[in-house]
Design a protein around this motif. Structure first.
Motif, PDB file in Angstrom:
ATOM      1  N   SER A 155      -0.368  12.049  -3.440  1.00 40.17           N
ATOM      2  CA  SER A 155      -0.088  11.562  -2.141  1.00 40.17           C
ATOM      3  C   SER A 155       1.585  11.216  -1.872  1.00 40.17           C
ATOM      4  CB  SER A 155      -0.962  10.660  -1.657  1.00 40.17           C
ATOM      5  OG  SER A 155      -0.643   9.415  -2.144  1.00 40.17           O
ATOM      6  N   SER A 166       2.348   8.495  -1.471  1.00 39.47           N
ATOM      7  CA  SER A 166       2.497   7.075  -2.218  1.00 39.47           C
ATOM      8  C   SER A 166       2.585   7.354  -3.838  1.00 39.47           C
ATOM      9  CB  SER A 166       1.277   6.122  -2.173  1.00 39.47           C
ATOM     10  OG  SER A 166       1.374   5.509  -0.910  1.00 39.47           O
ATOM     11  N   ALA A 204      -6.708   8.484  -8.187  1.00 35.77           N
ATOM     12  CA  ALA A 204      -6.977   7.659  -7.009  1.00 35.77           C
ATOM     13  C   ALA A 204      -6.086   8.205  -5.897  1.00 35.77           C
ATOM     14  CB  ALA A 204      -6.841   6.279  -7.413  1.00 35.77           C
ATOM     15  N   GLY A 205      -5.449   9.384  -6.014  1.00 37.19           N
ATOM     16  CA  GLY A 205      -4.710   9.875  -5.221  1.00 37.19           C
ATOM     17  C   GLY A 205      -3.040   9.746  -5.067  1.00 37.19           C
ATOM     18  N   TYR A 206      -2.644   8.626  -6.338  1.00 35.23           N
ATOM     19  CA  TYR A 206      -1.159   8.623  -6.233  1.00 35.23           C
ATOM     20  C   TYR A 206      -0.395   9.822  -6.876  1.00 35.23           C
ATOM     21  CZ  TYR A 206      -2.125   3.819  -4.551  1.00 35.23           C
ATOM     22  OH  TYR A 206      -2.371   2.927  -3.724  1.00 35.23           O
ATOM     23  N   ALA A 216      -5.134   0.501  -9.113  1.00 41.59           N
ATOM     24  CA  ALA A 216      -5.185   1.556  -7.788  1.00 41.59           C
ATOM     25  C   ALA A 216      -5.682   0.611  -6.566  1.00 41.59           C
ATOM     26  CB  ALA A 216      -6.300   2.437  -8.069  1.00 41.59           C
ATOM     27  N   ALA A 217      -6.492  -0.331  -6.664  1.00 40.47           N
ATOM     28  CA  ALA A 217      -6.815  -1.043  -5.389  1.00 40.47           C
ATOM     29  C   ALA A 217      -5.672  -2.093  -5.102  1.00 40.47           C
ATOM     30  CB  ALA A 217      -8.299  -1.965  -5.919  1.00 40.47           C
ATOM     31  N   ASP A 262      -3.263   0.175  -3.314  1.00 41.95           N
ATOM     32  CA  ASP A 262      -3.853   0.496  -1.889  1.00 41.95           C
ATOM     33  C   ASP A 262      -3.809  -0.419  -0.956  1.00 41.95           C
ATOM     34  OD1 ASP A 262      -4.781   3.048  -2.935  1.00 41.95           O
ATOM     35  OD2 ASP A 262      -6.932   2.365  -3.084  1.00 41.95           O
ATOM     36  N   ARG A 263      -4.135  -1.697  -1.257  1.00 43.39           N
ATOM     37  CA  ARG A 263      -3.836  -2.800  -0.265  1.00 43.39           C
ATOM     38  C   ARG A 263      -2.428  -2.899  -0.070  1.00 43.39           C
ATOM     39  NH1 ARG A 263      -7.439  -5.283  -3.920  1.00 43.39           N
ATOM     40  NH2 ARG A 263      -5.778  -6.441  -4.818  1.00 43.39           N
ATOM     41  N   ALA A 318       0.257  -0.877   0.055  1.00 43.24           N
ATOM     42  CA  ALA A 318       0.623   0.256   0.822  1.00 43.24           C
ATOM     43  C   ALA A 318       0.126   0.282   2.209  1.00 43.24           C
ATOM     44  CB  ALA A 318      -0.016   1.676   0.315  1.00 43.24           C
ATOM     45  N   ALA A 319      -1.173  -0.217   2.199  1.00 46.67           N
ATOM     46  CA  ALA A 319      -1.824  -0.416   3.763  1.00 46.67           C
ATOM     47  C   ALA A 319      -0.986  -1.357   4.603  1.00 46.67           C
ATOM     48  CB  ALA A 319      -3.404  -0.648   3.523  1.00 46.67           C
TER      49      ALA A 319
END
Length: 278
Positions: free
Chosen positions: A12, A14, A39-41, A261-262, A265-266, A268-269
């Protein structure tokens, strides 16, 4: 001859820049990189200047060269992502913290994995614990051809994995497992980096995930406590009770991947969108 062993996994917008340790190799970050990519990174496991060759290749470089290669890799990855995270193992954690201190508007968060300001873990021989004196010996020109050889358990609690890694390392496959020893002059450079980063810790404002083995054989938990005490950033601590120093490949690597990853994620959000454009 230096071999190129870095890796890149597209994902992604990120991205995570992963940095290995002194005398190490990007391979020690690859499982973490694959997990973060799942996880998408977007992930780049970079190769530090002078690494993945022989001792002379490493001795031809110093910490400023290592850091310059980190900056170059960060610049390249930043062109591909909107949120840029950085994570490093051992000395790589110090380089990650320095990048965050120097580029507060670019680095969204930091994975501080087994930070090593001093080699003070339980497996480090008494003589090696005095290695903080090496910068003085280097100034005097003493010990250029000397090294501290790696000691069991080589930072790995998983016995099967330890056997595989030690066989590759002692067999001379530095591209896969790193060098079997730490040259004195390279350790002197590492301590120069350590001093520089300690002076800058208060400038780290990006959130940090500080992950450390509770029984780290190479760098005691005091190294993690230093980061938590000195940075000017929100800090999340992850203590791993069934791993040694090489937490990116050891028994609890899946826990490290999930928590990293978690955490990213937090961050980045919640991150300000303009950060990546700064």
């Amino acid at each position: 001859m230096i071999q190129q062993t870095d890796f890149f996994f597209e994902g992604s917008r990120s991205g995570v820049l992963l940095i290995h340790g002194l005398t190490g190799t990007p391979m020690e970050m690859k499982l973490l990189g694959k997990g973060l990519n799942r996880a998408g990174y977007t992930v780049h496991g970079m190769q530090l200047a002078g690494h993945c060759g022989n001792a002379e290749d490493l001795l031809a470089t110093g910490w400023r060269d290592w850091y310059a290669s980190v900056e170059q890799a960060a610049d390249a990855l930043r062109e591909k992502v909107d949120h840029l995270f950085v994570g490093g193992l051992s000395m790589g954690a110090l380089l990650s913290l320095k990048l965050a201190a120097d580029r507060p508007e670019q680095i969204a968060g930091v994975g501080v994995y087994g930070a090593t300001f001093r080699y003070d873990g339980w497996s480090i021989p008494r003589m090696a614990r005095m290695s903080f004196m090496l910068p003085f010996l280097k100034k005097l020109g003493i010990g250029r051809d000397r090294s501290f050889m790696e000691q069991p358990p080589y930072g790995i609690r998983d016995e099967r994995l330890r056997a595989q890694v030690s066989a590759a390392m002692l067999g001379g496959d530095s591209a896969a497992a790193g060098l079997p020893g730490n040259p004195w002059y390279s350790l002197a450079e590492m301590y120069g980096l350590s001093a520089a980063v300690r002076r800058q810790l208060a400038q780290v404002t990006a959130p940090c995930l500080v992950a450390h083995a509770s029984e780290d054989d190479v760098a005691s938990i005091k190294n993690a406590e230093l980061v938590m005490r000195e940075v000017s950033a929100p800090v999340e601590l992850l203590l791993l009770d069934d791993s040694y120093h090489m937490i990116t490949i050891d028994k609890e690597r899946r826990t490290l991947i999930e928590r990293s990853a978690a955490f990213f994620d937090r961050v980045a959000a919640a991150d300000i969108p303009q950060r990546a454009a700064a």
